[in-house]
Design an enzyme around this catalytic site. Structure first.
Site, PDB file in Angstrom:
ATOM      1  N   GLY A   7       0.841  -1.195   0.000  1.00  0.00           N
ATOM      2  CA  GLY A   7       0.000   0.000   0.000  1.00  0.00           C
ATOM      3  C   GLY A   7       0.869   1.235   0.000  1.00  0.00           C
ATOM      4  N   ARG A  10       0.348   5.944   4.455  1.00  0.00           N
ATOM      5  CA  ARG A  10      -0.907   6.205   5.178  1.00  0.00           C
ATOM      6  C   ARG A  10      -2.126   5.553   4.510  1.00  0.00           C
ATOM      7  NH1 ARG A  10       1.492   7.226   9.549  1.00  0.00           N
ATOM      8  NH2 ARG A  10       2.209   9.313  10.002  1.00  0.00           N
ATOM      9  N   SER A  11      -1.894   4.430   3.868  1.00  0.00           N
ATOM     10  CA  SER A  11      -2.992   3.714   3.211  1.00  0.00           C
ATOM     11  C   SER A  11      -3.788   2.854   4.181  1.00  0.00           C
ATOM     12  CB  SER A  11      -2.445   2.832   2.092  1.00  0.00           C
ATOM     13  OG  SER A  11      -1.580   1.843   2.630  1.00  0.00           O
ATOM     14  N   LYS A  13      -2.130   0.121   5.612  1.00  0.00           N
ATOM     15  CA  LYS A  13      -1.522  -1.207   5.512  1.00  0.00           C
ATOM     16  C   LYS A  13      -1.016  -1.728   6.855  1.00  0.00           C
ATOM     17  CE  LYS A  13       2.840   0.661   3.727  1.00  0.00           C
ATOM     18  NZ  LYS A  13       2.417   2.047   3.922  1.00  0.00           N
ATOM     19  N   THR A  34      11.829  -2.174  10.962  1.00  0.00           N
ATOM     20  CA  THR A  34      13.049  -1.861  10.220  1.00  0.00           C
ATOM     21  C   THR A  34      13.357  -0.374  10.176  1.00  0.00           C
ATOM     22  OG1 THR A  34      11.917  -1.682   8.093  1.00  0.00           O
ATOM     23  CG2 THR A  34      12.725  -3.871   8.739  1.00  0.00           C
ATOM     24  N   HIS A  49       3.472   4.499  15.449  1.00  0.00           N
ATOM     25  CA  HIS A  49       3.282   3.066  15.215  1.00  0.00           C
ATOM     26  C   HIS A  49       3.421   2.273  16.511  1.00  0.00           C
ATOM     27  CE1 HIS A  49       2.902   2.405  10.831  1.00  0.00           C
ATOM     28  NE2 HIS A  49       3.446   3.614  10.764  1.00  0.00           N
TER      29      HIS A  49
END
Length: 182
Positions: A7, A10-11, A13, A34, A49
């Site tokens: 994606g 900011r999709s 995913k 990562t 996140h």
């Protein structure tokens, strides 16, 4: 089962990928991150996140200076641990930010990619891999950006070939591109 979640930025995913582990009752999944904070804005993205996943995952922050992604994945595969790996675009980007020549960077990317693809064969637990889809935009006028898009496109294709399930996320909605388990 290996799943690849693609994606744009900011999709949705990441949240979609994280939800794939909500039904696990017996083992806590590991989140291999990562991204590294190279500036304040990236640090804020990482913190965002981290706040979303809270205690649902054990987190392994990949250290590029001392760890190899394929070795880390192999360790979790041997323990039969479910893994969410995010994000292949930041992983690839770090290989392009070395002091090596572009040709040497490409050789290192090819080596790292082949080791990564080989270690996927070891997985019997769930592995969800998140990556950006960069093939929907314009071709950049910047050589490094073109190399990044080309190499990420190749990496995504190789991962999709290995994956049992491939999902494209757009506006938070999943589009199943491949599902060999259906």
């Amino acid at each position: 089962m290996i799943s690849l979640v693609l994606g744009g930025i900011r999709s949705g995913k990441s949240s979609w990928a994280e939800k794939q582990f909500s039904s696990l009752n017996n083992s806590k999944p590991v989140y291999i991150a990562t991204a590294m904070a190279s500036d304040t804005e990236m640090a804020q993205r990482i913190q965002h996140h981290q706040s979303l996943r809270k205690a649902a995952f054990d987190t392994h922050e990949l250290d590029f200076s001392s760890e190899n992604l394929s070795d880390v994945l192999s360790q979790y595969a041997m323990q039969n641990t479910p893994v969410l790996l995010e994000c292949m675009s930041t992983w690839l980007g770090w290989w392009l930010c070395t002091d090596k020549s572009p040709n040497d960077q490409l050789q290192e990317i090819k080596l790292q990619t082949s080791m990564l693809l080989a270690c996927l064969e070891q997985f019997s637990s769930d592995l969800v891999i998140v990556s950006n889809e960069v093939g929907l935009g314009l071709v950049s006028d910047n050589p490094m950006a073109r190399m990044f898009a080309d190499e990420l496109g190749r990496l995504n294709q190789a991962l999709a070939a290995k994956a049992h399930k491939v999902v494209l996320i757009s506006a938070g909605l999943p589009l199943i591109l491949k599902d060999t388990q259906a």
